[in-house]
Design an enzyme around this catalytic site. Structure first.
Site, PDB file in Angstrom:
ATOM      1  N   ARG A  23       6.344   5.172 -10.110  1.00 48.12           N
ATOM      2  CA  ARG A  23       5.732   3.927 -10.563  1.00 48.12           C
ATOM      3  C   ARG A  23       4.260   4.198 -10.866  1.00 48.12           C
ATOM      4  O   ARG A  23       3.683   5.173 -10.395  1.00 48.12           O
ATOM      5  CB  ARG A  23       5.863   2.854  -9.490  1.00 48.12           C
ATOM      6  CG  ARG A  23       7.282   2.403  -9.232  1.00 48.12           C
ATOM      7  CD  ARG A  23       7.361   1.529  -7.992  1.00 48.12           C
ATOM      8  NE  ARG A  23       6.451   0.393  -8.101  1.00 48.12           N
ATOM      9  CZ  ARG A  23       5.906  -0.234  -7.058  1.00 48.12           C
ATOM     10  NH1 ARG A  23       6.140   0.185  -5.824  1.00 48.12           N
ATOM     11  NH2 ARG A  23       5.118  -1.262  -7.242  1.00 48.12           N
ATOM     12  N   SER A  25       1.573   2.303 -10.131  1.00 49.26           N
ATOM     13  CA  SER A  25       0.566   1.739  -9.242  1.00 49.26           C
ATOM     14  C   SER A  25      -0.240   2.859  -8.591  1.00 49.26           C
ATOM     15  O   SER A  25       0.227   3.998  -8.472  1.00 49.26           O
ATOM     16  CB  SER A  25       1.218   0.885  -8.156  1.00 49.26           C
ATOM     17  OG  SER A  25       1.919   1.707  -7.233  1.00 49.26           O
ATOM     18  N   LYS A  93      11.488   2.734   2.084  1.00 46.31           N
ATOM     19  CA  LYS A  93      11.924   1.386   2.458  1.00 46.31           C
ATOM     20  C   LYS A  93      12.335   0.559   1.245  1.00 46.31           C
ATOM     21  O   LYS A  93      12.971  -0.488   1.396  1.00 46.31           O
ATOM     22  CB  LYS A  93      10.830   0.666   3.251  1.00 46.31           C
ATOM     23  CG  LYS A  93       9.548   0.369   2.501  1.00 46.31           C
ATOM     24  CD  LYS A  93       8.518  -0.253   3.433  1.00 46.31           C
ATOM     25  CE  LYS A  93       7.195  -0.515   2.742  1.00 46.31           C
ATOM     26  NZ  LYS A  93       7.261  -1.527   1.700  1.00 46.31           N
ATOM     27  N   ASP A  94      12.008   1.024   0.014  1.00 48.20           N
ATOM     28  CA  ASP A  94      12.426   0.314  -1.196  1.00 48.20           C
ATOM     29  C   ASP A  94      13.852   0.655  -1.619  1.00 48.20           C
ATOM     30  O   ASP A  94      14.426  -0.016  -2.484  1.00 48.20           O
ATOM     31  CB  ASP A  94      11.489   0.645  -2.372  1.00 48.20           C
ATOM     32  CG  ASP A  94      10.087   0.086  -2.182  1.00 48.20           C
ATOM     33  OD1 ASP A  94       9.932  -0.891  -1.421  1.00 48.20           O
ATOM     34  OD2 ASP A  94       9.143   0.627  -2.797  1.00 48.20           O
ATOM     35  N   THR A 135       1.491 -12.270   3.654  1.00 50.94           N
ATOM     36  CA  THR A 135       2.424 -11.145   3.608  1.00 50.94           C
ATOM     37  C   THR A 135       3.509 -11.449   2.585  1.00 50.94           C
ATOM     38  O   THR A 135       3.876 -12.606   2.389  1.00 50.94           O
ATOM     39  CB  THR A 135       3.078 -10.863   4.978  1.00 50.94           C
ATOM     40  OG1 THR A 135       4.054  -9.829   4.817  1.00 50.94           O
ATOM     41  CG2 THR A 135       3.775 -12.091   5.531  1.00 50.94           C
ATOM     42  N   SER A 137       6.467 -10.013   2.976  1.00 48.86           N
ATOM     43  CA  SER A 137       7.664  -9.558   3.687  1.00 48.86           C
ATOM     44  C   SER A 137       8.202 -10.637   4.621  1.00 48.86           C
ATOM     45  O   SER A 137       7.513 -11.047   5.567  1.00 48.86           O
ATOM     46  CB  SER A 137       7.326  -8.306   4.499  1.00 48.86           C
ATOM     47  OG  SER A 137       8.261  -8.088   5.519  1.00 48.86           O
ATOM     48  N   ARG A 139      10.309 -10.150   6.898  1.00 46.41           N
ATOM     49  CA  ARG A 139      10.332  -9.502   8.220  1.00 46.41           C
ATOM     50  C   ARG A 139       9.005  -9.683   8.935  1.00 46.41           C
ATOM     51  O   ARG A 139       8.963 -10.078  10.114  1.00 46.41           O
ATOM     52  CB  ARG A 139      10.641  -8.005   8.066  1.00 46.41           C
ATOM     53  CG  ARG A 139      10.484  -7.193   9.354  1.00 46.41           C
ATOM     54  CD  ARG A 139      10.546  -5.701   9.067  1.00 46.41           C
ATOM     55  NE  ARG A 139       9.501  -5.270   8.159  1.00 46.41           N
ATOM     56  CZ  ARG A 139       8.251  -4.977   8.522  1.00 46.41           C
ATOM     57  NH1 ARG A 139       7.883  -5.082   9.792  1.00 46.41           N
ATOM     58  NH2 ARG A 139       7.360  -4.575   7.636  1.00 46.41           N
ATOM     59  N   ARG A 140       7.903  -9.377   8.239  1.00 47.08           N
ATOM     60  CA  ARG A 140       6.580  -9.546   8.854  1.00 47.08           C
ATOM     61  C   ARG A 140       6.301 -11.013   9.148  1.00 47.08           C
ATOM     62  O   ARG A 140       5.746 -11.361  10.196  1.00 47.08           O
ATOM     63  CB  ARG A 140       5.501  -8.978   7.941  1.00 47.08           C
ATOM     64  CG  ARG A 140       5.508  -7.461   7.837  1.00 47.08           C
ATOM     65  CD  ARG A 140       4.536  -6.968   6.785  1.00 47.08           C
ATOM     66  NE  ARG A 140       4.522  -5.518   6.698  1.00 47.08           N
ATOM     67  CZ  ARG A 140       4.260  -4.850   5.581  1.00 47.08           C
ATOM     68  NH1 ARG A 140       4.003  -5.506   4.454  1.00 47.08           N
ATOM     69  NH2 ARG A 140       4.267  -3.521   5.580  1.00 47.08           N
ATOM     70  N   ARG A 157       1.973 -11.604  -3.375  1.00 43.42           N
ATOM     71  CA  ARG A 157       2.373 -10.406  -4.107  1.00 43.42           C
ATOM     72  C   ARG A 157       1.107  -9.661  -4.506  1.00 43.42           C
ATOM     73  O   ARG A 157       0.002 -10.129  -4.316  1.00 43.42           O
ATOM     74  CB  ARG A 157       3.142 -10.776  -5.386  1.00 43.42           C
ATOM     75  CG  ARG A 157       4.618 -11.122  -5.237  1.00 43.42           C
ATOM     76  CD  ARG A 157       5.541  -9.949  -4.997  1.00 43.42           C
ATOM     77  NE  ARG A 157       5.305  -8.758  -5.776  1.00 43.42           N
ATOM     78  CZ  ARG A 157       5.936  -8.425  -6.903  1.00 43.42           C
ATOM     79  NH1 ARG A 157       6.815  -9.246  -7.429  1.00 43.42           N
ATOM     80  NH2 ARG A 157       5.695  -7.278  -7.503  1.00 43.42           N
ATOM     81  N   ASN A 159      -0.880  -5.572  -5.444  1.00 41.20           N
ATOM     82  CA  ASN A 159      -1.158  -4.299  -4.781  1.00 41.20           C
ATOM     83  C   ASN A 159      -2.080  -4.506  -3.585  1.00 41.20           C
ATOM     84  O   ASN A 159      -2.549  -5.629  -3.324  1.00 41.20           O
ATOM     85  CB  ASN A 159      -1.727  -3.278  -5.775  1.00 41.20           C
ATOM     86  CG  ASN A 159      -3.035  -3.740  -6.392  1.00 41.20           C
ATOM     87  OD1 ASN A 159      -3.848  -4.399  -5.746  1.00 41.20           O
ATOM     88  ND2 ASN A 159      -3.259  -3.388  -7.655  1.00 41.20           N
ATOM     89  N   THR A 162      -5.541  -6.065  -4.283  1.00 38.70           N
ATOM     90  CA  THR A 162      -5.421  -7.485  -4.611  1.00 38.70           C
ATOM     91  C   THR A 162      -5.255  -8.317  -3.353  1.00 38.70           C
ATOM     92  O   THR A 162      -5.876  -9.379  -3.181  1.00 38.70           O
ATOM     93  CB  THR A 162      -4.219  -7.716  -5.548  1.00 38.70           C
ATOM     94  OG1 THR A 162      -4.443  -7.010  -6.772  1.00 38.70           O
ATOM     95  CG2 THR A 162      -4.029  -9.194  -5.847  1.00 38.70           C
ATOM     96  N   ARG A 163      -4.431  -7.840  -2.451  1.00 37.53           N
ATOM     97  CA  ARG A 163      -4.186  -8.575  -1.210  1.00 37.53           C
ATOM     98  C   ARG A 163      -5.421  -8.583  -0.316  1.00 37.53           C
ATOM     99  O   ARG A 163      -5.750  -9.603   0.302  1.00 37.53           O
ATOM    100  CB  ARG A 163      -2.983  -7.975  -0.481  1.00 37.53           C
ATOM    101  CG  ARG A 163      -1.693  -8.061  -1.293  1.00 37.53           C
ATOM    102  CD  ARG A 163      -0.488  -7.567  -0.520  1.00 37.53           C
ATOM    103  NE  ARG A 163       0.685  -7.472  -1.376  1.00 37.53           N
ATOM    104  CZ  ARG A 163       1.935  -7.501  -0.948  1.00 37.53           C
ATOM    105  NH1 ARG A 163       2.178  -7.613   0.340  1.00 37.53           N
ATOM    106  NH2 ARG A 163       2.946  -7.409  -1.792  1.00 37.53           N
ATOM    107  N   CYS A 250      15.622  -6.203   1.910  1.00 36.77           N
ATOM    108  CA  CYS A 250      14.211  -6.398   2.234  1.00 36.77           C
ATOM    109  C   CYS A 250      13.858  -7.870   2.399  1.00 36.77           C
ATOM    110  O   CYS A 250      12.774  -8.199   2.854  1.00 36.77           O
ATOM    111  CB  CYS A 250      13.325  -5.752   1.159  1.00 36.77           C
ATOM    112  SG  CYS A 250      13.349  -6.610  -0.420  1.00 36.77           S
TER     113      CYS A 250
END
Length: 319
Positions: A23, A25, A93-94, A135, A137, A139-140, A157, A159, A162-163, A250
């Site tokens: 990718r 990124s 994990k993806d 987040t 996720s 899960r998180r 969402r 990168n 950005t977060r 996920c």
């Protein structure tokens, strides 16, 4: 794209560098370059990076809304099967847990730190009442709500930079990101707290990379195997087997972590209600060569205690 390998470096049978699909990124390019450098050191083969745009890179929707697992992977796999690239590097994990026709998981390099990290001005316990924590996720999000029911967990969402800017800009009080990714990007300065797995179990395979190539490329599978780490492969096999047996992706609030301790593989897994109100958390241990069986047994124990009901109780509107 960038290439690695100077004078004297070998190349593929056709005289060209091996084409590594990644990718575009910064995170993906950085970790792919690390793999390329490791392969050059181990094998002498030149490697060049080939940037690929995936569905997950184009869509602005939350991952759970566009299919979750696989949205960052399928575009790279298509390039593999068509012969446009020789191998691909993914965040493990993806990867979907099911096997992909014609594609082999050739190597899992030594795992980086699998833990989650809180990025912001203070530790989780010191954030103000009702703090806004971001987040992407589920899960998180579920585990954050279990730790601090007062939090407003905000789906985000983008990168890592950005977060992080959502925190420095005052839009959020903190965000949770993977420690491994922050380290690769040189952004550990943003970390206020690293969550021990006892607090927050990571995603299956978090901190690990996956090298995939076509299954019929035996020569390439052997070459990529030079950077494979058997202990990492055993741990992620146990973790991903839990996910597979639970039939979760996920978008499910499932955390797992496996590690070897003196020839014993210890695996812990949890399923947490989306609102954080309930959770099932179990552990098991056994010989590392039984990684898959260990994951299957633990997942079946989770199901016996109602894990499927917890995963099915999702509140569509995030709190």
């Amino acid at each position: 794209m960038s290439s690695t390998g100077g004078a004297g470096s070998g190349t593929g049978d056709d005289g060209r560098p091996l084409r590594l699909g990644t990718r575009k990124s910064l995170m993906a390019m950085t970790q792919s370059q690390q793999v390329a450098d490791a392969l050059v050191r181990r094998t002498g083969h030149a490697v060049e990076l080939v940037g690929v745009t995936t569905e997950g890179d184009v869509s602005k929707a939350l991952l759970a809304q566009i299919g979750g697992t696989g949205v960052f992977v399928n575009g790279l796999r298509e390039k593999l099967l068509s012969g446009e690239i020789d191998f691909a590097v993914h965040s493990l994990k993806d990867l979907p847990t099911g096997e992909a026709d014609g594609i082999a998981l050739a190597a899992t390099p030594v795992r980086d730190d699998p833990r989650d990290a809180l990025c912001g001005p203070a530790k989780l316990s010191d954030l103000p009442l009702g703090a806004r924590v971001g987040t992407g996720s589920p899960r998180r999000a579920a585990q954050l709500r279990a730790l601090r029911p007062d939090l407003e967990v905000v789906p985000i969402r983008g990168n890592a930079d950005t977060r992080l800017r959502k925190v420095t800009g005052g839009e959020l009080d903190a965000v949770v990101l993977a420690h491994a990714g922050l380290r690769r990007l040189g952004r550990l300065d943003a970390v206020a707290e690293v969550f021990d797995p006892d607090q927050m179990l990571p995603a299956p395979g978090q901190g690990s990379l996956a090298l995939e190539c076509r299954a019929d490329r035996e020569d390439l599978r052997a070459l990529l195997g030079s950077v494979d780490d058997p202990a990492t492969r055993r741990a992620i096999t146990a973790e991903r087997t839990v996910l597979a047996v639970l039939e979760a992706g996920c978008s499910a609030p499932v955390g797992t972590y496996a590690a070897e301790e003196e020839e014993n593989l210890r695996l812990t897994a949890s399923v947490v209600a989306y609102d954080g109100s309930r959770q099932i958390r179990l552990s098991a241990s056994g010989h590392p060569q039984r990684a898959g069986e260990l994951g299957r047994e633990l997942a079946n124990r989770l199901l016996a205690q109602g894990a499927d009901q917890l995963m099915g109780e999702r509140d569509i509107e995030p709190r």
